[in-house]
Scaffold this motif. Structure first.
Motif, PDB file in Angstrom:
ATOM      1  N   TYR A 106     -47.683 -20.802   6.807  1.00  0.00           N
ATOM      2  CA  TYR A 106     -47.304 -21.923   6.003  1.00  0.00           C
ATOM      3  C   TYR A 106     -46.176 -21.587   4.937  1.00  0.00           C
ATOM      4  CZ  TYR A 106     -52.126 -22.162   7.499  1.00  0.00           C
ATOM      5  OH  TYR A 106     -53.525 -21.889   8.050  1.00  0.00           O
TER       6      TYR A 106
ATOM      7  N   TYR B 252     -45.322 -23.418   1.340  1.00  0.00           N
ATOM      8  CA  TYR B 252     -45.669 -24.064   0.180  1.00  0.00           C
ATOM      9  C   TYR B 252     -44.345 -24.087  -0.873  1.00  0.00           C
ATOM     10  CZ  TYR B 252     -50.422 -23.989   1.579  1.00  0.00           C
ATOM     11  OH  TYR B 252     -51.581 -23.966   2.461  1.00  0.00           O
TER      12      TYR B 252
ATOM     13  N   GLN C 231     -44.215 -24.672  -4.992  1.00  0.00           N
ATOM     14  CA  GLN C 231     -45.052 -24.919  -6.354  1.00  0.00           C
ATOM     15  C   GLN C 231     -44.133 -25.218  -7.548  1.00  0.00           C
ATOM     16  OE1 GLN C 231     -47.231 -21.444  -8.101  1.00  0.00           O
ATOM     17  NE2 GLN C 231     -48.925 -22.877  -8.551  1.00  0.00           N
TER      18      GLN C 231
ATOM     19  N   GLY D 191     -49.129 -28.384  -8.410  1.00  0.00           N
ATOM     20  CA  GLY D 191     -49.944 -27.725  -7.620  1.00  0.00           C
ATOM     21  C   GLY D 191     -49.105 -26.999  -6.508  1.00  0.00           C
ATOM     22  N   LEU D 192     -49.806 -26.633  -5.324  1.00  0.00           N
ATOM     23  CA  LEU D 192     -49.267 -26.031  -4.007  1.00  0.00           C
ATOM     24  C   LEU D 192     -48.852 -27.439  -3.097  1.00  0.00           C
ATOM     25  CD1 LEU D 192     -51.516 -22.984  -3.795  1.00  0.00           C
ATOM     26  CD2 LEU D 192     -48.781 -23.125  -4.096  1.00  0.00           C
TER      27      LEU D 192
ATOM     28  N   TYR E 249     -45.778 -25.964   8.465  1.00  0.00           N
ATOM     29  CA  TYR E 249     -46.562 -24.933   8.836  1.00  0.00           C
ATOM     30  C   TYR E 249     -46.489 -24.641  10.325  1.00  0.00           C
ATOM     31  CZ  TYR E 249     -49.750 -28.490  10.437  1.00  0.00           C
ATOM     32  OH  TYR E 249     -50.212 -29.687  11.017  1.00  0.00           O
TER      33      TYR E 249
ATOM     34  N   PHE F 281     -43.804 -20.288  -1.932  1.00  0.00           N
ATOM     35  CA  PHE F 281     -44.817 -19.404  -1.443  1.00  0.00           C
ATOM     36  C   PHE F 281     -44.971 -19.310   0.105  1.00  0.00           C
ATOM     37  CE2 PHE F 281     -46.379 -17.201  -5.160  1.00  0.00           C
ATOM     38  CZ  PHE F 281     -46.525 -18.177  -6.054  1.00  0.00           C
TER      39      PHE F 281
ATOM     40  N   ALA G  60     -56.987 -23.810  10.845  1.00  0.00           N
ATOM     41  CA  ALA G  60     -56.243 -24.362   9.832  1.00  0.00           C
ATOM     42  C   ALA G  60     -57.181 -24.075   8.505  1.00  0.00           C
ATOM     43  CB  ALA G  60     -55.935 -25.968   9.807  1.00  0.00           C
ATOM     44  N   HIS G  61     -58.236 -23.799   8.619  1.00  0.00           N
ATOM     45  CA  HIS G  61     -59.210 -23.762   7.341  1.00  0.00           C
ATOM     46  C   HIS G  61     -59.718 -22.241   7.182  1.00  0.00           C
ATOM     47  CE1 HIS G  61     -60.557 -28.122   8.573  1.00  0.00           C
ATOM     48  NE2 HIS G  61     -59.118 -28.014   7.916  1.00  0.00           N
ATOM     49  N   ASP G  62     -58.993 -21.434   7.962  1.00  0.00           N
ATOM     50  CA  ASP G  62     -59.332 -20.242   7.472  1.00  0.00           C
ATOM     51  C   ASP G  62     -58.557 -19.461   6.148  1.00  0.00           C
ATOM     52  OD1 ASP G  62     -59.313 -18.530  10.638  1.00  0.00           O
ATOM     53  OD2 ASP G  62     -61.043 -19.455   9.517  1.00  0.00           O
ATOM     54  N   THR G  63     -59.033 -18.568   5.521  1.00  0.00           N
ATOM     55  CA  THR G  63     -58.727 -18.183   4.510  1.00  0.00           C
ATOM     56  C   THR G  63     -57.312 -18.013   4.490  1.00  0.00           C
ATOM     57  OG1 THR G  63     -60.842 -16.799   3.729  1.00  0.00           O
ATOM     58  CG2 THR G  63     -58.795 -16.100   2.778  1.00  0.00           C
ATOM     59  N   GLN G  64     -56.594 -18.316   3.407  1.00  0.00           N
ATOM     60  CA  GLN G  64     -54.954 -18.232   3.439  1.00  0.00           C
ATOM     61  C   GLN G  64     -54.723 -16.975   2.427  1.00  0.00           C
ATOM     62  OE1 GLN G  64     -52.629 -21.434   2.838  1.00  0.00           O
ATOM     63  NE2 GLN G  64     -53.836 -22.866   4.230  1.00  0.00           N
TER      64      GLN G  64
ATOM     65  N   PHE H 175     -51.304 -15.239   0.606  1.00  0.00           N
ATOM     66  CA  PHE H 175     -50.290 -15.482   0.151  1.00  0.00           C
ATOM     67  C   PHE H 175     -49.329 -14.023  -0.074  1.00  0.00           C
ATOM     68  CE2 PHE H 175     -50.417 -19.968  -0.835  1.00  0.00           C
ATOM     69  CZ  PHE H 175     -52.001 -20.074  -0.582  1.00  0.00           C
ATOM     70  N   GLY H 176     -47.876 -14.679   0.003  1.00  0.00           N
ATOM     71  CA  GLY H 176     -46.917 -13.722  -0.299  1.00  0.00           C
ATOM     72  C   GLY H 176     -46.587 -13.716  -1.668  1.00  0.00           C
TER      73      GLY H 176
ATOM     74  N   ASN I  53     -65.051 -27.774   4.629  1.00  0.00           N
ATOM     75  CA  ASN I  53     -65.225 -26.602   3.936  1.00  0.00           C
ATOM     76  C   ASN I  53     -64.609 -26.604   2.652  1.00  0.00           C
ATOM     77  OD1 ASN I  53     -62.891 -24.294   3.688  1.00  0.00           O
ATOM     78  ND2 ASN I  53     -63.120 -25.147   5.727  1.00  0.00           N
TER      79      ASN I  53
ATOM     80  N   GLN J 213     -62.243 -23.978  -0.452  1.00  0.00           N
ATOM     81  CA  GLN J 213     -61.994 -22.666  -0.863  1.00  0.00           C
ATOM     82  C   GLN J 213     -61.608 -22.779  -2.115  1.00  0.00           C
ATOM     83  OE1 GLN J 213     -59.602 -21.010   2.091  1.00  0.00           O
ATOM     84  NE2 GLN J 213     -60.466 -21.928   3.633  1.00  0.00           N
TER      85      GLN J 213
ATOM     86  N   TYR K  76     -59.329 -20.324  -5.063  1.00  0.00           N
ATOM     87  CA  TYR K  76     -58.233 -19.632  -5.311  1.00  0.00           C
ATOM     88  C   TYR K  76     -57.895 -19.329  -6.547  1.00  0.00           C
ATOM     89  CZ  TYR K  76     -57.173 -20.123  -0.253  1.00  0.00           C
ATOM     90  OH  TYR K  76     -57.357 -20.088   1.301  1.00  0.00           O
TER      91      TYR K  76
ATOM     92  N   PHE L  60     -57.586 -23.122  -8.287  1.00  0.00           N
ATOM     93  CA  PHE L  60     -57.094 -24.070  -7.356  1.00  0.00           C
ATOM     94  C   PHE L  60     -58.215 -24.079  -6.373  1.00  0.00           C
ATOM     95  CE2 PHE L  60     -52.724 -24.831  -7.907  1.00  0.00           C
ATOM     96  CZ  PHE L  60     -52.306 -23.858  -8.455  1.00  0.00           C
TER      97      PHE L  60
ATOM     98  N   LEU M  90     -55.366 -27.010   5.127  1.00  0.00           N
ATOM     99  CA  LEU M  90     -55.926 -27.036   3.704  1.00  0.00           C
ATOM    100  C   LEU M  90     -55.187 -27.957   2.853  1.00  0.00           C
ATOM    101  CD1 LEU M  90     -57.278 -23.451   2.881  1.00  0.00           C
ATOM    102  CD2 LEU M  90     -58.607 -25.340   3.605  1.00  0.00           C
TER     103      LEU M  90
ATOM    104  N   GLY N  31     -55.715 -28.882  -4.465  1.00  0.00           N
ATOM    105  CA  GLY N  31     -55.713 -29.529  -5.836  1.00  0.00           C
ATOM    106  C   GLY N  31     -54.515 -28.987  -6.597  1.00  0.00           C
ATOM    107  N   LYS N  32     -54.327 -29.646  -7.697  1.00  0.00           N
ATOM    108  CA  LYS N  32     -53.215 -29.315  -8.515  1.00  0.00           C
ATOM    109  C   LYS N  32     -53.539 -28.317  -9.456  1.00  0.00           C
ATOM    110  CE  LYS N  32     -50.899 -33.775  -8.138  1.00  0.00           C
ATOM    111  NZ  LYS N  32     -50.293 -34.863  -8.980  1.00  0.00           N
TER     112      LYS N  32
END
Lengths: 113, 109
Positions: free
Chosen positions: A33, A35, A37, A42-43, A48, A90, A98-102, A104-105, B31, B33, B35, B88, B97, B100-101
């Protein structure tokens, strides 16, 4: 394992210039992905990829292009940079859904003058 | 499209006070999550909630997922200066996913 790496860390462009941001992951993740910021926003998902050779648009794709020629790399291109693209970018990756833990760099701070 | 709303946007607390941030979705989530992003850093995964009404704890952090799977909260008990950062929430249904802001937490020592 380095995880997710991004190059460069900082960049200053003039309006109209082009550049490519590189994201690399060594976790064998399928999903990647990009993003941006901005303060108070937000992000926001730009583009993706759900696997090598695939790309899809996110929430704010205009002005950006991406490519996923290799599974471990995801490139974000700006063909003609604009001041509105000044932001922190990012990259992230996730395993197989798509809903797995992401993960980040560290981010790239881009300023367009 | 799907939206994830997070409040408050900012929160300033004295060290030792409690802190709560709330997350609400326009649609039922599969779900949610959470962060955390430290100042100058990148988002780091904290936890994932999947079940309706689920509650999970990580030391002083308590995470809840609403019964209807449309809202969630993060509560920090007795904040410390190490809790400073932006929190977040992120949820999804059929798409990647949606974040939110964020809520930016400042802790005054």
């Amino acid at each position: 394992n380095a995880g997710v790496t991004q190059t460069p860390k900082f960049r200053v462009l003039k309006t109209g210039q082009s550049m490519t941001l590189l994201c690399a992951q060594d976790m064998n993740h399928e999903y990647m992905y990009w993003y941006r910021q901005d303060p108070g926003m937000g992000l926001r998902l730009i583009h993706y990829s759900v696997g090598e050779g695939t790309t899809a648009k996110g929430e704010v794709p205009d002005g950006y292009n991406v490519s996923r020629l290799k599974k471990q790399n995801f490139l974000l291109g700006l063909e003609s940079a604009a001041p509105s693209q000044t932001s922190v970018y990012f990259c992230a990756s996730s395993f197989g859904h798509a809903h797995d833990t992401q993960y980040f760099g560290p981010g790239t701070r881009l300023t367009v003058l | 499209g799907q939206q994830v709303m997070q409040i408050p946007q900012y929160q300033h607390v004295q060290e030792g006070e409690d802190f709560t941030t709330y997350c609400n979705s326009s649609t039922t989530l599969s779900n949610i999550q959470w962060y955390k992003q430290r100042p100058g850093g990148h988002p780091v995964f904290l936890i994932q909630l999947v079940k309706s009404g689920e509650v999970k704890k990580q030391k002083r952090l308590t995470f809840q997922f609403g019964e209807a799977k449309k809202n969630s909260s993060l509560h920090i008990t007795a904040t410390q200066t190490t809790d400073v950062g932006t929190y977040f929430c992120a949820g999804g249904v059929n798409t990647p996913l949606v974040f939110g802001k964020g809520t930016r937490l400042s802790v005054i020592a």
